[in-house]
Design a protein around this motif. Structure first.
Motif, mmCIF file in Angstrom:
data_model
loop_
_atom_site.group_PDB
_atom_site.id
_atom_site.type_symbol
_atom_site.label_atom_id
_atom_site.label_comp_id
_atom_site.label_asym_id
_atom_site.label_seq_id
_atom_site.Cartn_x
_atom_site.Cartn_y
_atom_site.Cartn_z
ATOM 1 N N VAL A 50 -0.328 -6.539 -3.757
ATOM 2 C CA VAL A 50 -0.288 -5.146 -4.229
ATOM 3 C C VAL A 50 1.063 -4.867 -4.900
ATOM 4 C CG1 VAL A 50 -1.957 -4.265 -2.571
ATOM 5 C CG2 VAL A 50 0.454 -4.408 -1.901
ATOM 6 N N PHE B 173 1.678 -1.277 -6.747
ATOM 7 C CA PHE B 173 1.699 -0.222 -5.733
ATOM 8 C C PHE B 173 3.050 -0.216 -5.019
ATOM 9 C CE2 PHE B 173 0.972 1.022 -1.280
ATOM 10 C CZ PHE B 173 0.421 2.291 -1.456
ATOM 11 N N CYS C 31 1.605 -1.066 2.293
ATOM 12 C CA CYS C 31 1.105 -2.135 1.433
ATOM 13 C C CYS C 31 -0.053 -2.876 2.099
ATOM 14 C CB CYS C 31 2.237 -3.108 1.089
ATOM 15 S SG CYS C 31 3.502 -2.416 -0.001
ATOM 16 N N PHE D 4 -3.106 -0.630 1.743
ATOM 17 C CA PHE D 4 -3.652 -0.621 0.385
ATOM 18 C C PHE D 4 -4.303 -1.955 0.051
ATOM 19 C CE2 PHE D 4 -3.149 -0.700 -4.338
ATOM 20 C CZ PHE D 4 -4.018 0.354 -4.606
ATOM 21 N N TYR E 255 -7.603 -1.818 1.641
ATOM 22 C CA TYR E 255 -8.451 -0.873 0.896
ATOM 23 C C TYR E 255 -9.005 -1.523 -0.367
ATOM 24 C CZ TYR E 255 -9.908 3.314 -1.638
ATOM 25 O OH TYR E 255 -10.643 4.241 -2.338
ATOM 26 N N LYS E 256 -8.136 -2.244 -1.081
ATOM 27 C CA LYS E 256 -8.591 -2.944 -2.292
ATOM 28 C C LYS E 256 -9.655 -3.984 -1.951
ATOM 29 C CE LYS E 256 -5.833 -4.318 -5.512
ATOM 30 N NZ LYS E 256 -4.726 -5.003 -6.201
#
Length: 388
Positions: free
Chosen positions: A302, A305, A369, A372, A375-376
């Motif tokens: 990530v 981000f 991180c 996320f 989540y991705k």
């Protein structure tokens, strides 16, 4: 070794360079000597500070190179036209963010008095350039990119004062757009666009049918050759960097001078001594696993981000420290770069504070991180995630 279009060693190296990059940005905002002298100046610096700055040289070229490989891997599930269209759109998106969200992160200045063409701009234009290069065979891509990287230092003595175009191409400079607005061009097109496309050109090494043992051997040998060429060219002091090294009073100062290569724009020697070790690391890290490598890889999955939020967090911490130090938090609402801001003369902390804040930043951002990243992984169908 390979999961979907991701390669573990690439994510691992991305994560390492992203974390190291954070150290440099913390130093920019926190270190007392950041506004006093160049941390890589052998006549003024000291070894720990020199290394703290020098090691961050790896970040931009390594990440750009790895972005090229990642584009190749992503393109295996697309047509050339689809990949080209995606790269152009993502490149334009990054350029837009450089002038808006990221410029604000650096300065917290709602008037945007200091637009800058820096690393995210470089990645954006490199993606647009790569969108054209992908139609060529890998051998031609590699040949073109290597020629640019080797040959661009021949342009070091070419200057066109006042030329925006030439500054964007190869000659970093500052331009007064209005009495209160200054454009900074740090990351030029040449040779940065060649670094990312070179990564794309060697992406075929990670094709499923390519022998992993042969890939590791090839990467390691090229890395070793790059480092040997660096030392040979640097020793003769004739070509490859606009700033020759010098003999100083102490061997340590001389060594620092030898290693102090040019980043703006990145010289041939700069790219040899950063990409060379990176290739060796890629060769040696394919089978690395464990908690430590997993920690770094999380940031590598990530990177954008992390990049955005780490800038905001560091700047917010700088606001707090400026208030604590008696300068007032408003002084960190910057209308010029922090190291040249007369209102902050005398501000800053020892290097150990820089390291402490850096560790705090990384520890604070890891849970975000990781969230996320998960989540991705659970929402791969959401198109907008590919732009973050």
């Amino acid at each position: 070794m390979q999961q979907s279009n991701r390669v573990y060693s690439l994510d691992l190296l991305k994560g390492i360079v992203m974390i190291v990059m954070g150290l440099d940005h913390v130093r920019d905002y926190i270190h007392a000597d950041a506004s006093v002298y160049n941390p890589t100046d052998p006549a003024l610096t000291y070894p720990l500070l020199f290394i703290t700055r020098w090691v961050t040289n790896f970040c931009a070229p390594v990440f750009s190179f790895l972005a090229g490989i990642s584009a190749y891997l992503a393109g295996r599930k697309m047509t050339k036209g689809e990949l080209s269209k995606f790269l152009i759109k993502r490149g334009l998106w990054l350029i837009f963010l450089e002038f808006t969200i990221l410029n604000f992160a650096w300065y917290f200045d709602p008037g945007f008095h200091n637009p800058e063409l820096v690393v995210i701009w470089s990645l954006g234009v490199s993606m647009i350039f790569m969108a054209l290069m992908i139609y060529l065979q890998p051998k031609y891509i590699i040949a073109i990119c290597v020629t640019i990287i080797i040959g661009h230092n021949a342009l070091d003595g070419v200057h066109f004062p006042g030329s925006y175009l030439w500054s964007i191409i190869h000659d970093p400079n500052l331009f007064k757009l209005t009495p209160s607005v200054q454009l900074t061009i740090e990351y030029t097109l040449v040779p940065w666009v060649a670094v990312m496309s070179l990564g794309y050109g060697v992406g075929w090494l990670y094709d499923p049918g390519f022998d992993p043992t042969h890939r590791r051997k090839l990467l390691q040998n090229i890395g070793i050759i790059s480092i040997v060429i660096f030392f040979a060219l640097r020793w003769i002091n004739v070509y490859g960097d606009p700033n020759p090294w010098s003999v100083y009073d102490t061997p340590v100062q001389t060594a620092m001078s030898f290693l102090n290569v040019t980043k703006y724009p990145p010289s041939l020697l700069y790219l040899l001594i950063t990409l060379g070790p990176a290739l060796i690391f890629l060769a040696r890290s394919e089978n690395m696993r464990g908690r430590v490598s997993s920690f770094f890889s999380t940031f590598g999955r990530v990177p954008f981000f992390y990049y955005v939020i780490h800038l905001y967090l560091i700047h917010i911490i700088a606001l707090i420290l400026a208030e604590v130090a008696g300068f007032g938090w408003r002084k960190m609402i910057l209308k010029s770069w922090i190291s040249g801001n007369p209102d902050l003369h005398g501000y800053g902390f020892d290097l150990w504070v820089v390291f402490a804040v850096w560790i705090f930043v990384i520890a604070s951002l890891y849970p975000l991180c990781r969230w996320f990243d998960e989540y991705k992984g659970k929402n791969k169908g959401k198109w907008w995630l590919s732009y973050l």
